[in-house]
Design an enzyme around this catalytic site. Structure first.
Site, PDB file in Angstrom:
ATOM      1  N   GLU A 405       0.697  -6.916  -9.116  1.00  0.00           N
ATOM      2  CA  GLU A 405       0.610  -6.007 -10.257  1.00  0.00           C
ATOM      3  C   GLU A 405       0.831  -6.715 -11.585  1.00  0.00           C
ATOM      4  O   GLU A 405       0.393  -6.235 -12.629  1.00  0.00           O
ATOM      5  CB  GLU A 405       1.652  -4.889 -10.101  1.00  0.00           C
ATOM      6  CG  GLU A 405       1.351  -3.889  -9.006  1.00  0.00           C
ATOM      7  CD  GLU A 405       0.133  -3.047  -9.328  1.00  0.00           C
ATOM      8  OE1 GLU A 405      -0.138  -2.796 -10.525  1.00  0.00           O
ATOM      9  OE2 GLU A 405      -0.575  -2.648  -8.388  1.00  0.00           O
ATOM     10  N   GLU A 426       8.321 -13.851  10.957  1.00  0.00           N
ATOM     11  CA  GLU A 426       9.642 -13.782  10.331  1.00  0.00           C
ATOM     12  C   GLU A 426      10.594 -14.811  10.935  1.00  0.00           C
ATOM     13  O   GLU A 426      11.488 -15.310  10.271  1.00  0.00           O
ATOM     14  CB  GLU A 426      10.244 -12.379  10.498  1.00  0.00           C
ATOM     15  CG  GLU A 426       9.529 -11.294   9.713  1.00  0.00           C
ATOM     16  CD  GLU A 426      10.265  -9.968   9.792  1.00  0.00           C
ATOM     17  OE1 GLU A 426      11.470  -9.980  10.134  1.00  0.00           O
ATOM     18  OE2 GLU A 426       9.651  -8.929   9.524  1.00  0.00           O
TER      19      GLU A 426
END
Length: 612
Positions: A405, A426
């Protein structure tokens, strides 16, 4: 002996108690204290035996305390014994008889032994003699702290003193000897029936309610455990120093007499602001060599109006982590939500909304650490560096979204993300290091690592690689004192407690991460001059909506007519900031652009000689 224990009270329906006990055991506690009041003695003896048996079945060691019994022990429970035996109650120095059993009266001592028999029959491992004390005037409705007890005939005869002369040193010594003698008698009674004893002394060594000679108690032949409960807020004291002082006294006294030392710390009545003090109290206790640590009480007493705070759930998670070293709060199951899938939809909506309300407060508590991170980021970006987000799974996705963004919103390519959306990755430490290394991290950059648990291998390895490259590091975690925040230069810890769905960190933990990342990126851009006031003036006007927004920003910032705004934007090749400087300073686009370059892109500095 290393133990982590918690008190439990108020529930006398075995199936409900059993569910809570399962939760206590699952969280890593090894022992539980059950309150055993006069009401329990009269009406719940068999029930209490069931609850004790359920505790043992789960591997929990059990203590039982005389909660409020005779009003000479700790606890908010009322005494009915005193209403039946007024002649065996204490007498204040002004002659008033009060509703508290006299520790020297044989009738009251016999009742305490009767209570102890019932506790042993219920199956307790230890009888916990909780805060034995002479009456506290305010506890019996006497608004005069100078009053004291007891001056009854039994005490007068035993003491051989003239009690009418007041609370003299000799009278105080007699009162203290009476407490020790009482404890010696009841502990011997318990031992004769095969039981073990814990004595919990008030954290006082002077005054009308303190025991100055703790050795006299620790030396009692039938004592197994010596305890104390320095609830610092009750005494308006510092947690670390107050708890530390009594932890050392406890450890040294217990050591001299070869009995175990046990510390009790509060979780009731605490707010989120008190959690650092609570953690400091645990550390001070351990530093004194006391490893048998308990808290009062289950779920930080959030079920009891008088003792609860709005932050009880957070405090409960914090004290559990401190005492048991268990899973991160977000991974724990809330036993009160085991019927979640059976609840109506509207109720679930309200439930999640109520939980989300707690997130903003948790983020607000970290305002100082967030601000410190922003200042560090601005410094690196002003020097030409990059802000690099690192994360995996839900945390990685949140970080990637925030970075994405920043480009269109603030016309910057210096906020980037190194993440993996593959849940299995992960655990891949090598991938975290190599992914970050591929970005060519250097001393001018700053890396912000995000992990709800604070222990994600991918993220931890990436941070280690960042440090090797000379980058400054920030850690954003959903728990306190995590591996991540212990590894970075700046730590942001947002503890939101267990999730509605156990372990689903996309919920409260994810919301907290989004709020923090949004604040960091937005305020960083404000500090870098990407806004003018609260106007978005560095947006990439790539569509009609954004072009219209840019025109409005120029019009509001300059108060210029529409035709002049359109002309300025056109001359600036669509650059909003250049158009604003051109109109405010009354210069052409080329000059406006030069001014902005000299001012580091900050409009206010570029027009400082024109606009105050």
């Amino acid at each position: 002996m290393k133990r982590a224990g918690v008190s439990y009270f108020g529930v006398r329906i075995p199936r409900h108690a059993r569910r809570d006990l399962e939760d206590i055991a699952a969280r890593g506690y090894t022992a539980v204290l059950h309150t055993f009041s006069e009401n329990d003695l009269a009406y719940y003896r068999g029930t209490m035996a069931e609850i004790v048996a359920a505790s043992h079945k789960l591997g929990l060691e059990v203590q039982m305390c005389p909660w409020g019994v005779g009003r000479t022990f700790g606890g908010e429970a009322e005494s009915r014994w005193v209403t039946f035996h007024p002649e065996a109650c204490q007498v204040l120095d002004d002659g008033r008889r009060v509703a508290t059993g006299c520790l020297n009266n044989p009738v009251y001592r016999a009742f305490c032994k009767e209570w102890a028999d019932a506790a042993i029959e219920a199956g307790t491992d230890y009888v916990f003699w909780d805060e034995p004390h002479w009456t506290v005037p305010e506890h019996v409705g006497v608004d005069d702290p100078e009053r004291w007890a007891c001056v009854c005939q039994v005490c007068a005869e035993l003491s051989g003193l003239d009690l009418s002369k007041g609370l003299t040193p000799e009278v105080q010594q007699f009162r203290e000897r009476s407490v020790v003698d009482f404890l010696g008698e009841v502990t011997a009674h318990v031992a004769a029936r095969g039981g073990k004893n814990t004595i919990c002394l008030l954290p006082l060594t002077e005054g009308p309610h303190g025991v100055s000679d703790w050795d006299s108690v620790a030396a009692l032949p039938h004592l197994s455990v010596l305890a104390t409960d320095p609830y610092w807020k009750n005494f308006a004291e510092s947690a670390e120093s107050f708890v530390g002082r009594f932890a050392r006294l406890l450890a040294e006294t217990a050591g001299r007499h070869d009995v175990e030392a046990q510390m009790w710390l509060p979780s009731f009545g605490l707010t989120r602001e008190d959690i650092p003090d609570l953690e400091a109290a645990v550390q001070a206790t351990h530093a004194a060599g006391v490893d048998d640590v308990w808290t009062w009480g289950y779920e930080a007493c959030g079920h009891m109006t008088h003792l609860a705070t709005p932050d009880s759930p957070l405090v409960w998670e914090a004290v559990t982590a401190a005492l048991t070293g268990g899973d991160a709060a977000t991974e724990r199951q809330r036993v009160d939500l085991r019927d979640l899938d059976l609840r109506p939809t509207a109720e679930l909506v309200r439930l999640i909304n109520d939980e989300d309300r707690t997130v903003a407060g948790a983020v607000a508590d970290a305002a100082e650490s967030i601000a410190a991170a922003i200042d560090a980021i601005v410094e690196r970006l002003e020097s030409g560096g990059r802000l690099v987000y690192v994360g995996a799974g839900s945390s990685g996705r949140a970080a990637a979204a925030d970075a994405a963004e920043c480009g269109p919103t603030f016309s910057t390519d210096r906020v980037v993300a190194v993440t993996t959306e593959d849940e299995a990755a992960e655990d891949d430490a090598a991938a975290g290091a190599s992914d970050l290394a591929a970005l060519g991290i250097g001393e001018q950059d700053i890396v912000l690592a995000v992990s709800a648990s604070g222990r994600t291998a991918y993220t931890l390895s990436a941070v280690e690689q960042a440090a090797k490259g000379g980058a400054r590091t920030i850690g954003l975690a959903g728990v306190r004192d995590s591996e991540l925040t212990g590894q970075v230069d700046l730590a942001i810890e947002i503890e939101v407690g267990p999730e509605v769905i156990a372990g689903s960190t996309r919920m409260k933990a994810g919301t907290a991460q989004k709020l923090v990342l949004n604040s960091i990126s937005t305020i960083t851009m404000v500090r870098l001059g990407k806004t003018f006031g609260n106007l978005m003036v560095d947006v990439r006007a790539s569509n009609d909506k954004l072009r219209a927004r840019a025109r409005r920003a120029v019009a509001i910032a300059t108060a210029a007519p529409e035709d002049e705004v359109a002309e300025a934007i056109s001359a600036a090749d669509g650059d909003t900031k250049v158009a604003i400087v051109s109109l405010l300073a009354g210069v052409d686009a080329q000059t406006a652009r030069s001014r902005l370059t000299a001012a580091g892109g900050v409009i206010r500095e570029a027009v400082a000689d024109v606009v105050g």
